[in-house]
Design a protein around this motif. Sequence first.
Motif, PDB file in Angstrom:
ATOM      1  N   ALA A  55       0.830  -1.209   0.000  1.00 29.31           N
ATOM      2  CA  ALA A  55       0.000   0.000   0.000  1.00 29.31           C
ATOM      3  C   ALA A  55       0.864   1.259   0.000  1.00 29.31           C
ATOM      4  O   ALA A  55       0.470   2.296  -0.565  1.00 29.31           O
ATOM      5  N   MET A  56       2.036   1.195   0.625  1.00 31.98           N
ATOM      6  CA  MET A  56       2.936   2.347   0.657  1.00 31.98           C
ATOM      7  C   MET A  56       3.449   2.706  -0.742  1.00 31.98           C
ATOM      8  O   MET A  56       3.916   3.834  -0.967  1.00 31.98           O
ATOM      9  N   GLN A  57       3.369   1.773  -1.673  1.00 30.02           N
ATOM     10  CA  GLN A  57       3.865   2.019  -3.024  1.00 30.02           C
ATOM     11  C   GLN A  57       2.824   2.677  -3.930  1.00 30.02           C
ATOM     12  O   GLN A  57       3.159   3.095  -5.046  1.00 30.02           O
ATOM     13  N   LEU A  58       1.573   2.780  -3.465  1.00 31.85           N
ATOM     14  CA  LEU A  58       0.519   3.328  -4.316  1.00 31.85           C
ATOM     15  C   LEU A  58       0.797   4.753  -4.801  1.00 31.85           C
ATOM     16  O   LEU A  58       0.560   5.057  -5.980  1.00 31.85           O
ATOM     17  N   PRO A  59       1.293   5.680  -3.948  1.00 28.10           N
ATOM     18  CA  PRO A  59       1.607   7.021  -4.459  1.00 28.10           C
ATOM     19  C   PRO A  59       2.622   7.009  -5.597  1.00 28.10           C
ATOM     20  O   PRO A  59       2.501   7.765  -6.571  1.00 28.10           O
ATOM     21  N   GLU A  60       3.651   6.134  -5.500  1.00 31.02           N
ATOM     22  CA  GLU A  60       4.654   6.038  -6.557  1.00 31.02           C
ATOM     23  C   GLU A  60       4.039   5.477  -7.837  1.00 31.02           C
ATOM     24  O   GLU A  60       4.367   5.916  -8.939  1.00 31.02           O
ATOM     25  N   ILE A  64       3.777   7.075 -11.776  1.00 33.67           N
ATOM     26  CA  ILE A  64       4.204   6.393 -13.008  1.00 33.67           C
ATOM     27  C   ILE A  64       3.011   6.139 -13.934  1.00 33.67           C
ATOM     28  O   ILE A  64       3.080   6.377 -15.138  1.00 33.67           O
ATOM     29  N   ARG A  65       1.934   5.662 -13.351  1.00 33.12           N
ATOM     30  CA  ARG A  65       0.704   5.379 -14.116  1.00 33.12           C
ATOM     31  C   ARG A  65      -0.364   6.377 -13.682  1.00 33.12           C
ATOM     32  O   ARG A  65      -1.128   6.137 -12.743  1.00 33.12           O
ATOM     33  N   LYS A  69      -4.861   7.753 -10.899  1.00 27.40           N
ATOM     34  CA  LYS A  69      -5.356   8.900 -10.145  1.00 27.40           C
ATOM     35  C   LYS A  69      -6.862   9.082 -10.328  1.00 27.40           C
ATOM     36  O   LYS A  69      -7.511   9.756  -9.528  1.00 27.40           O
ATOM     37  N   ASP A  70      -7.410   8.486 -11.396  1.00 27.38           N
ATOM     38  CA  ASP A  70      -8.841   8.588 -11.670  1.00 27.38           C
ATOM     39  C   ASP A  70      -9.651   7.503 -10.960  1.00 27.38           C
ATOM     40  O   ASP A  70     -10.831   7.316 -11.259  1.00 27.38           O
ATOM     41  N   ILE A  71      -9.020   6.786 -10.050  1.00 27.54           N
ATOM     42  CA  ILE A  71      -9.708   5.759  -9.254  1.00 27.54           C
ATOM     43  C   ILE A  71      -9.552   6.127  -7.783  1.00 27.54           C
ATOM     44  O   ILE A  71      -8.463   6.508  -7.341  1.00 27.54           O
ATOM     45  N   HIS A  72     -10.623   6.014  -7.039  1.00 34.53           N
ATOM     46  CA  HIS A  72     -10.591   6.375  -5.607  1.00 34.53           C
ATOM     47  C   HIS A  72      -9.515   5.551  -4.897  1.00 34.53           C
ATOM     48  O   HIS A  72      -9.360   4.346  -5.123  1.00 34.53           O
ATOM     49  N   SER A  73      -8.762   6.213  -4.008  1.00 30.38           N
ATOM     50  CA  SER A  73      -7.618   5.573  -3.344  1.00 30.38           C
ATOM     51  C   SER A  73      -8.024   4.345  -2.544  1.00 30.38           C
ATOM     52  O   SER A  73      -7.300   3.338  -2.512  1.00 30.38           O
ATOM     53  N   GLN A  74      -9.203   4.395  -1.897  1.00 28.85           N
ATOM     54  CA  GLN A  74      -9.608   3.253  -1.074  1.00 28.85           C
ATOM     55  C   GLN A  74     -10.007   2.049  -1.925  1.00 28.85           C
ATOM     56  O   GLN A  74      -9.932   0.912  -1.464  1.00 28.85           O
TER      57      GLN A  74
END
Length: 390
Positions: A55-60, A64-65, A69-74
């Motif tokens: 989960a910590m890698q999601l911002p990275e 890159i992709r 960003k167009d999908i809700h984070s949760q």
Amino acid sequence: MSMKTFKFRLYPTKKQCEKLEWTLARCCELYNAALQERREMYTYTGKGTNYNAQAMQLPEIKEIREEYKDIHSQVLQDVLRRVEKTFKDFFKRVKAGKKPGYPRFQSRTHYDSFCFPQVGFSLKNGRLELSKVGHVKIKLHRKVLGTIKTCIIKREGKHWYACFSCEVEAMPRTPYTDKVVGIDLGVSKLATLSTGDVIENPKHYRRAEKKLTKAQQALSRKKRGSKRRKKAIQRVARLHRKVRNQRNDYLHQWSRRLVDTYETIVFEDIAPANLSKRAKPKQDEETGHYLPNGAGAKSGLNKSIMDAGWSQFIAFCEYKAANAGRVQVVKVDPKYTSQVCSGCGTVVKKTLSERWHSCECGTELDRDHNAALNIKALWLGQSLQEAQAS
């Protein structure tokens, strides 16, 4: 407090359908990527990883992709939790000595749901507001009770559904009678009660089998990747969905009647998955040739067992009984319940094809009714003669 799920049909616009399909495709990609990372990490380092690390890698990943960003984070976090759960279940099966079934990659055709675990959705004026998707029309055919905790968006063929998991207060209800009822599950008849009543088996799959066979044959003739093949796939899925809905509706009706009528419902502690295993091959020790093993008959029996939906029937009774409060669903050892006479307690051996129980003591009744009486007697802890007298 208990959890209850409410399922409603969605009617998205064409543009919203494309957005939902696109979201599912991205979630499927993330699921497979997270699974691949776990496999490679264990292969090269001998150590695994967990949900927090991924989960910590999601911002990275979003840098890159950028489409993520167009999908809700949760929603993305829930995909990683799903991967975590598959591995935990895998290790549980390994420890229990069961067939492990290592987690597999998912195809886009089989990955058919994504979840808003806490926020990102709301119900307003007959429409469901989804973050990054918009306001989607929803058919609220009944009132949503309790507090909504999660919202799952699910695709079934061409249709879309919203499943709300709600925390509701238990509503105790007093059954019509405080009696105990034993239930013997079967194939020709769905269930036989110790009272002598019978629940017929409508055999929904068997009735739709001809249509399904034709639809699947038509599907096999279609060229892969063609529009005709996609339509054929949807037709097969629609037929299967209809059978499933018919079975669920029938089991819901009868489970409700049983919970409303009896205080204690006694089933056999059976494992339908074990009963419906394929026949083991038989091989001649001298020649090595395979011998007839009754695989054809066993296959037909397995199909009938799965069509009856025993596990689902018991599960429906269990959760309805839990909500009722004063009703309990229990299970007893099924050993010899079909062979022991409910009148005198002697063992009367019968083959599976013998459907009538006849004993020297004068007890004459249907084989399944006899088994239901024995099931009830096992729970009451009585001798079979006492159970028959009561």
